[in-house]
Design an enzyme around this catalytic site. Structure first.
Site, PDB file in Angstrom:
ATOM      1  N   SER A  68       1.871  -7.611  -0.875  1.00  0.00           N
ATOM      2  CA  SER A  68       2.756  -8.475  -0.082  1.00  0.00           C
ATOM      3  C   SER A  68       2.340  -9.939  -0.105  1.00  0.00           C
ATOM      4  CB  SER A  68       2.914  -7.955   1.345  1.00  0.00           C
ATOM      5  OG  SER A  68       1.701  -7.981   2.043  1.00  0.00           O
TER       6      SER A  68
ATOM      7  N   THR B 208       1.706  -4.499   4.110  1.00  0.00           N
ATOM      8  CA  THR B 208       1.523  -4.808   5.538  1.00  0.00           C
ATOM      9  C   THR B 208       0.875  -6.174   5.759  1.00  0.00           C
ATOM     10  OG1 THR B 208      -0.621  -3.692   5.529  1.00  0.00           O
ATOM     11  CG2 THR B 208       1.303  -2.378   6.163  1.00  0.00           C
ATOM     12  N   ASP B 209       0.252  -6.739   4.725  1.00  0.00           N
ATOM     13  CA  ASP B 209      -0.480  -7.993   4.948  1.00  0.00           C
ATOM     14  C   ASP B 209       0.438  -9.125   5.417  1.00  0.00           C
ATOM     15  OD1 ASP B 209      -2.699  -6.644   4.143  1.00  0.00           O
ATOM     16  OD2 ASP B 209      -3.009  -7.720   2.264  1.00  0.00           O
TER      17      ASP B 209
ATOM     18  N   THR C 205       0.817  -1.222   0.000  1.00  0.00           N
ATOM     19  CA  THR C 205       0.000   0.000   0.000  1.00  0.00           C
ATOM     20  C   THR C 205       0.849   1.268   0.000  1.00  0.00           C
ATOM     21  OG1 THR C 205      -1.812  -1.134   1.087  1.00  0.00           O
ATOM     22  CG2 THR C 205      -1.771   1.248   1.334  1.00  0.00           C
TER      23      THR C 205
HETATM   24  N1  ASP Z   1      -2.971  -4.090   2.554  1.00  0.00           N
HETATM   25  C1  ASP Z   1      -1.698  -4.277   2.058  1.00  0.00           C
HETATM   26  C2  ASP Z   1      -0.669  -3.212   2.458  1.00  0.00           C
HETATM   27  O1  ASP Z   1      -0.870  -2.619   3.406  1.00  0.00           O
HETATM   28  C3  ASP Z   1      -1.501  -4.782   0.732  1.00  0.00           C
HETATM   29  C4  ASP Z   1      -0.204  -5.539   0.796  1.00  0.00           C
HETATM   30  O2  ASP Z   1       0.066  -6.161   1.805  1.00  0.00           O
HETATM   31  O3  ASP Z   1       0.593  -5.420  -0.103  1.00  0.00           O
HETATM   32  O4  ASP Z   1       0.317  -2.962   1.873  1.00  0.00           O
END
Ligand code: ASP
Length: 325
Positions: A58, A90-91, A14
């Protein structure tokens, strides 16, 4: 005065996302160089180099990719970097951070960060998180702490961190211990001294497979019965409560544990597995007798990373040494 050298890599997530065509949602498209432009003050703190090593959500990362990022980060330290910062999604942040932490041999900090709001959203948190992560990576008191994650003004150890909210700005916590430190004004403040760390050798192979199955009410045993025949080299169970399964699962796990290493962790999200409390079939005492290792405070996903790395360097028999169950 010579400024310290800081190396930054962008992997995607993100923090690197922007809107493309109207109505199609955000996708990773922002390079490391552009991310860096959002924190212009950084060049008064360090001589910064930045690379875009990926533009991935991710969930699209894999262990081979993380090994290549690790090699890049180690090379930066060899070239004189005082610290390394990686931005990513973050995932899977908790898994990537733990993966790196098991393999990071340096005193210099490796700091991961990301964002919960993309650059397209009001109040985007990417620039603040990136600046905080750079401060942490450059701070003298961050040395010997292995891999840490900086999000929303908090510093978390890779081994304690979990994503505990899907969309909230405050999405990360360290359930059993709390954050290791905080960013206060421009200071990097730690709440505890560094702990001794475990560093594993690099895996010599990467083709092996470790399955992760979660216990759930009235679950059948079909996957368990076939796990060895399917070619898995290790198994992690996210067990009920303090590391428990149904009687049928216990019987099958007993068979599997004769063939491949099995770890039982807790699916609860915090706390430890037990060792000597419950005596029923499928309780931890029964499972230990059947040859499984209890994960202690290590969560199922991180237990899977540990087992994968240990199998990769033929140290799977030592798994109990690295768990606190
Ligand atoms: N929701 C995710 C992020 O915060 C998408 C990912 O993990 O790439 O980056």
């Amino acid at each position: 005065m010579d400024l310290p050298k800081l190396a930054i890599a962008a992997l995607g997530g993100t923090v690197s996302m922007q809107t493309g065509k109207a109505g199609e949602g955000v996708t990773p498209s922002v390079s490391g160089e552009t991310l860096l432009a959002s924190i212009p003050g950084l060049n008064t703190l360090a001589r910064v180099t930045v690379e875009t090593l990926g533009l991935l959500p991710s969930a699209s990362q894999d262990f081979e990719f993380l090994l290549s990022v690790l090699a890049w980060a180690k090379f930066q330290i060899k070239q004189g970097a005082a610290g390394v910062v990686i931005t990513q999604g973050t995932d899977t942040l908790e898994e990537a951070a733990q993966f790196f932490d098991y393999l990071w041999p340096h005193d210099q900090p490796l700091v991961l960060t990301g964002a919960m709001r993309s650059a397209a959203q009001p109040g985007a948190d990417g620039p603040a998180n990136l600046l905080d992560a750079c401060r942490v990576a450059l701070a003298q008191n961050s040395r010997q702490r292995g891999v840490q994650v900086v999000m929303n003004g908090q510093i978390h150890l890779a081994r304690s961190l979990r994503k505990t909210d899907s969309l909230a700005l405050q999405a990360f916590s360290s359930p059993n211990v709390g954050p290791a430190g905080l960013l206060l004004e421009d200071r990097v403040c730690y709440l505890r001294s560094p702990d001794p760390r475990v560093v594993l050798p690099l895996p010599q192979q990467t083709s092996h497979k470790v399955a992760l199955l979660e216990a759930s009410l009235s679950a059948d045993t079909l996957l368990l019965e076939n796990i060895v025949a399917l070619g898995y080299d290790g198994l992690v169970i996210a067990g009920f409560g303090a590391g428990h399964v149904s009687p049928d699962w216990a019987t099958e796990i007993g068979h599997v544990a004769k063939e491949i290493p099995v770890i039982v962790a807790t699916r609860t999200g915090s706390g430890s597995t037990a060792r000597a409390t419950y005596g029923f079939r499928g309780g931890e005492m029964d499972l230990i007798r059947k040859g499984v290792s209890m994960a202690g405070f290590v969560c199922p996903r991180k237990a899977r990373i540990l087992l994968w790395l240990l199998i990769g360097c033929q140290q799977q028999d030592e798994v109990g040494r690295y768990l606190n169950g």
